[in-house]
Design an enzyme around this catalytic site. Structure first.
Site, mmCIF file in Angstrom:
data_model
loop_
_atom_site.group_PDB
_atom_site.id
_atom_site.type_symbol
_atom_site.label_atom_id
_atom_site.label_comp_id
_atom_site.label_asym_id
_atom_site.label_seq_id
_atom_site.Cartn_x
_atom_site.Cartn_y
_atom_site.Cartn_z
ATOM 1 N N SER A 139 27.963 71.567 98.405
ATOM 2 C CA SER A 139 27.836 72.984 98.034
ATOM 3 C C SER A 139 28.680 73.412 96.843
ATOM 4 O O SER A 139 28.290 74.316 96.114
ATOM 5 C CB SER A 139 28.146 73.867 99.239
ATOM 6 O OG SER A 139 29.388 73.538 99.795
ATOM 7 N N HIS A 167 21.559 73.592 100.922
ATOM 8 C CA HIS A 167 21.318 73.996 99.527
ATOM 9 C C HIS A 167 20.111 73.280 98.904
ATOM 10 O O HIS A 167 19.808 73.512 97.735
ATOM 11 C CB HIS A 167 22.560 73.731 98.666
ATOM 12 C CG HIS A 167 23.709 74.613 99.044
ATOM 13 N ND1 HIS A 167 23.896 75.853 98.479
ATOM 14 C CD2 HIS A 167 24.706 74.440 99.942
ATOM 15 C CE1 HIS A 167 24.981 76.405 99.011
ATOM 16 N NE2 HIS A 167 25.490 75.574 99.898
ATOM 17 N N LYS A 219 20.778 80.806 102.297
ATOM 18 C CA LYS A 219 20.694 80.504 100.855
ATOM 19 C C LYS A 219 19.312 80.978 100.381
ATOM 20 O O LYS A 219 19.078 82.158 100.299
ATOM 21 C CB LYS A 219 20.908 79.012 100.578
ATOM 22 C CG LYS A 219 21.906 78.315 101.486
ATOM 23 C CD LYS A 219 23.336 78.687 101.218
ATOM 24 C CE LYS A 219 24.262 77.974 102.200
ATOM 25 N NZ LYS A 219 25.504 78.686 102.408
HETATM 26 N N1 PMP Z 1 26.336 73.807 105.309
HETATM 27 C C1 PMP Z 1 26.547 73.992 103.993
HETATM 28 C C2 PMP Z 1 26.405 72.828 103.075
HETATM 29 C C3 PMP Z 1 26.865 75.255 103.497
HETATM 30 O O1 PMP Z 1 27.071 75.437 102.197
HETATM 31 C C4 PMP Z 1 26.972 76.351 104.420
HETATM 32 C C5 PMP Z 1 27.296 77.745 103.931
HETATM 33 N N2 PMP Z 1 28.321 77.845 103.032
HETATM 34 C C6 PMP Z 1 26.778 76.106 105.777
HETATM 35 C C7 PMP Z 1 26.451 74.829 106.179
HETATM 36 C C8 PMP Z 1 26.921 77.193 106.794
HETATM 37 O O2 PMP Z 1 25.799 77.968 106.771
HETATM 38 P P1 PMP Z 1 25.781 79.535 107.080
HETATM 39 O O3 PMP Z 1 26.583 80.214 106.000
HETATM 40 O O4 PMP Z 1 24.344 79.837 107.005
HETATM 41 O O5 PMP Z 1 26.382 79.742 108.416
#
Ligand code: PMP
Length: 394
Positions: A183, A211, A242
């Protein structure tokens, strides 16, 4: 030592950062995460959102969400396993299974709970997990909860992963878990090789496609479409926070695994169901992706335009095939200064410093939206040029 002393100490540090213009967290946005967002009463160009296809403000998505609230109310007011599952939740799970090419999917209330709740339900004490060192916190949390033995392999380093698998007890159950798109830097996991070593050592594979969903592959189906590996990965997960511009997450797997998760994952059972309107938002988003493939093309056009422009200006970028553009600065203070000056010039970006990245590799995380106009991208590049020259970066 008082229980709350840590809070007082911590807040002293935050006050210091704020007084030195080095604090960019919890900024208050006064409008939708669209290419132009209002902050402190000013219109700003937003280069820091994960609303990749611009679905957060898409008229079809908004009206589907409103219609669902009118029909189903604001929330389901129960756990999914009790009275919190609606027709919309089931419809979404079916649609996501088609989208990801799996037998079935399970929808959780957040992406974080998806990763955490999937790992913790499936992996147990006595098992082993092999986890990339840059994996998202939700995966790390799942690993901890599982009580399994966790081996951290160097980022995307397949030799290191194989060494760890080769020396592990062959009789133990094993899971390799990785972000699909990392990310902070937007880099891709080497899934073909991960799958190869997994097969060699009898490990299962889980991918967090947070992502990649809606972004990678010709149809935007995600990292498995990108690598032409649909159906080859045991657990394919994602979030709705996202591309799908809301909140929630999912795991796609065989019908048997999904059925097990629905009655064994604590993060699914012991929390409220995501509001039905959220399911409607994601269903509408998936339909928009099918009906308007030009959004995905525009997203990559914008990302490529921005990458080319920043490189021509003399910035150092790490190569990505995603709309996440890591502009490498190195020094933390200059990274904060860059973000601060860009903000003064009307551009919102995210500075990323350790521990989110390794030491001396701080970066400005630029992320683009499909609905950014050419003019807005050109303005953003002009501002990068101004700030880059002022700080001696370019
Ligand atoms: N996995 C990744 C790679 C992320 O970037 C994120 C969010 N930053 C999450 C999981 C968690 O998802 P959410 O924000 O939808 O709870």
């Amino acid at each position: 030592m008082d229980l709350f002393d840590k809070c007082y100490e911590f807040n002293k540090k935050i006050d210091y950062l704020k007084s030195h213009h080095q604090f960019f967290y919890l900024r208050e946005m006064e409008s939708a995460p669209a290419p132009l967002v209002r902050m402190k009463g000013q219109e700003m160009i937003l280069l820091g959102s994960n609303n990749y296809l611009g679905l957060a403000t898409h008229p079809k998505v908004i009206s589907a969400t409103i219609k669902a609230i009118q029909e189903y109310g604001t929330g389901a007011c129960s756990s999914r396993v009790l009275t919190g599952t609606t027709t919309l939740h089931h419809r979404l799970e079916k649609k996501l299974a088609q989208f990801k090419g799996t037998e079935d999917t399970i929808v959780f209330s957040t992406g974080f709970m998806t990763m955490m709740g999937t790992i913790a339900a499936l992996v147990k004490e006595g098992d082993m997990i092999f986890s990339d060192e840059l994996n998202h916190a939700s995966i790390i949390e799942g690993c901890r909860l599982s009580k399994a033995e966790v081996k951290i392999y160097q980022h995307n380093n397949m030799t290191n992963l194989e060494e760890q698998l080769a020396t592990a007890d062959p009789s133990k159950n094993k899971l390799i878990v990785t972000d699909g798109v990392f990310s902070m830097k937007g880099t891709l996991a080497n899934l073909p090789q991960i799958k190869q070593v997994a097969d060699k050592y009898g490990a299962k594979v889980m991918v967090d496609d947070a992502h990649g969903s809606g972004v990678l592959g010709d149809k935007g189906h995600g990292i498995l479409e990108y690598y032409n590996m649909e159906g080859e990965i045991d657990l394919i997960c994602g979030t709705f926070s996202k591309t799908f511009a809301t909140i929630g997450g999912f795991t796609g797997a065989t019908a048997q695994i999904v059925a097990f998760l629905k009655l064994n994952s604590r993060a699914f059972i012991f929390t409220a169901s995501p509001p039905p309107a959220i399911a409607a938002t994601v269903i509408a988003g998936l339909e928009v992706m099918e009906e308007e493939p030009q959004l995905l093309q525009q997203l990559h056009h914008n990302a490529n335009f921005m990458k080319k422009g920043l490189m021509e200006l003399g910035f150092t970028l790490e190569e990505t095939v995603t709309p996440i553009i890591p502009v490498i600065i190195g020094n933390d203070e200059i990274t904060f200064k860059t973000a601060g000056l860009l903000e003064e010039e009307g551009i919102i970006v995210n500075p990323v410093v350790p521990p989110a990245v390794s030491k001396e590799s701080s970066l400005i995380r630029v992320s683009v939206i499909a609905t950014l106009s050419q003019k807005q991208l050109e303005i953003a590049l002009d501002k990068f040029k101004l700030v880059g020259k002022k700080l001696g970066i370019i």
